[in-house]
Design an enzyme around this catalytic site. Structure first.
Site, PDB file in Angstrom:
ATOM      1  N   LYS A 216       0.837  -1.196   0.000  1.00 20.30           N
ATOM      2  CA  LYS A 216       0.000   0.000   0.000  1.00 20.30           C
ATOM      3  C   LYS A 216       0.877   1.253   0.000  1.00 20.30           C
ATOM      4  O   LYS A 216       2.000   1.255   0.522  1.00 20.30           O
ATOM      5  CB  LYS A 216      -0.931  -0.005   1.215  1.00 20.30           C
ATOM      6  CG  LYS A 216      -1.983  -1.112   1.186  1.00 20.30           C
ATOM      7  CD  LYS A 216      -3.067  -0.846   0.154  1.00 20.30           C
ATOM      8  CE  LYS A 216      -4.032  -2.007  -0.017  1.00 20.30           C
ATOM      9  NZ  LYS A 216      -4.954  -2.180   1.100  1.00 20.30           N
ATOM     10  N   ARG A 248      -3.628 -10.491   3.845  1.00 17.49           N
ATOM     11  CA  ARG A 248      -3.764 -10.480   2.380  1.00 17.49           C
ATOM     12  C   ARG A 248      -2.498  -9.861   1.782  1.00 17.49           C
ATOM     13  O   ARG A 248      -2.187  -8.696   2.044  1.00 17.49           O
ATOM     14  CB  ARG A 248      -4.997  -9.681   1.984  1.00 17.49           C
ATOM     15  CG  ARG A 248      -5.339  -9.703   0.502  1.00 17.49           C
ATOM     16  CD  ARG A 248      -6.627  -8.920   0.252  1.00 17.49           C
ATOM     17  NE  ARG A 248      -7.041  -8.989  -1.142  1.00 17.49           N
ATOM     18  CZ  ARG A 248      -6.635  -8.148  -2.099  1.00 17.49           C
ATOM     19  NH1 ARG A 248      -5.802  -7.146  -1.777  1.00 17.49           N
ATOM     20  NH2 ARG A 248      -7.061  -8.273  -3.337  1.00 17.49           N
TER      21      ARG A 248
END
Length: 266
Positions: A216, A248
């Site tokens: 991210k 994840r």
């Protein structure tokens, strides 16, 4: 079907295969179905508990695609996997979820938490599938335009509590549901960190928590580096240490190795 806690004990790794041209990290990499299938198989061989297949990018600023286009991308992958691997379908559309579940998928990962398609809850309930409900402020196209919260952990928990109650009321057993705070979905860097730091607020809802911090942009802003593997692993281990069940990730093997050590030390 056994509960999601039994099916995915802590820590379980969910590999990511985006069958899209424009996902923030691996857009275009798995657009060819044969490449996507091989990636899914490799992730399972490296220790993933499940592989999350998605045909629509939800990166900040993205626009949606039609159900027809999403099906065109993911169905060939699911067909070639033939139900041999535990697969999650990353979708908010009932038609896509239905097709994926018929192909053998076992979990629906919905970034809208059953708000995007009113038929999706019925599809999940009817199939007896697992479900992940995620928090997102706004929508992908606009979600990073000045996200604001009074208390981010409390507000995310309140939202997920309401969506959990909605899902159960629609006939989806609570023991088949996990919750995702939605790292990067309408949150600043500080808010993302606060959510992981205060994961206990979400755990108080009594459901397993999934965290997806892998690659991210918040990690890039923290480190100043484009190589986000080490930062992603660190974030996953921190989330596990604070109680996350499913992580994840895009890079399965290093995460599995790091979480194996973290579990042994715990």
């Amino acid at each position: 079907m056994i509960s999601i806690e039994e099916r995915f004990p802590r820590p379980s790794v969910m590999g990511v295969v985006n069958v899209t041209p424009d996902s923030f990290s691996d857009g275009g990499v798995h657009l060819d179905s044969a490449v996507a299938v091989e990636a899914a198989k490799r992730m399972m061989a490296e220790g993933a508990a499940i592989v999350d297949v998605g045909g629509e990018s939800t990166r900040p600023g993205s626009d949606g695609v039609s159900a027809e286009e999403e099906l065109r991308r993911v169905v060939p992958v699911l067909d070639r996997l033939g139900g041999d691997l535990p697969i999650s379908i990353d979708t908010s559309k009932a038609a896509v979820a239905r097709a994926a579940l018929e192909c053998g998928a076992i979990l629906v990962n919905d970034v809208t938490a059953l708000r995007g398609d009113l038929e999706l809850a019925e599809v999940v309930a009817g199939a007896g599938a697992y479900l992940c409900l995620m928090h997102m402020q706004g929508e992908p196209r606009t979600m990073q335009a000045e996200p604001r919260y009074g208390d981010v952990a409390a507000e995310v928990a309140s939202f997920l509590e309401e969506r959990l109650a909605f899902a159960v009321a629609q006939g989806i057993p609570e023991e088949r549901i996990c919750l995702d705070p939605g790292i990067g979905f309408g949150k600043t860097v500080a808010q993302n960190l606060e959510l992981v730091r205060r994961l206990d607020v979400l755990l108080a809802l009594g459901r397993p928590v999934l965290v997806g911090f892998s690659r991210k942009s918040s990690l890039r802003r923290l480190t100043g580096s484009d190589d986000l593997l080490g930062a992603s692993v660190a974030a996953a281990v921190a989330a596990f240490d604070r109680g996350a069940t499913i992580l994840r990730v895009h890079d399965v093997r290093p995460h599995v190795d790091a979480l194996t050590v973290a579990l042994a030390l715990a």
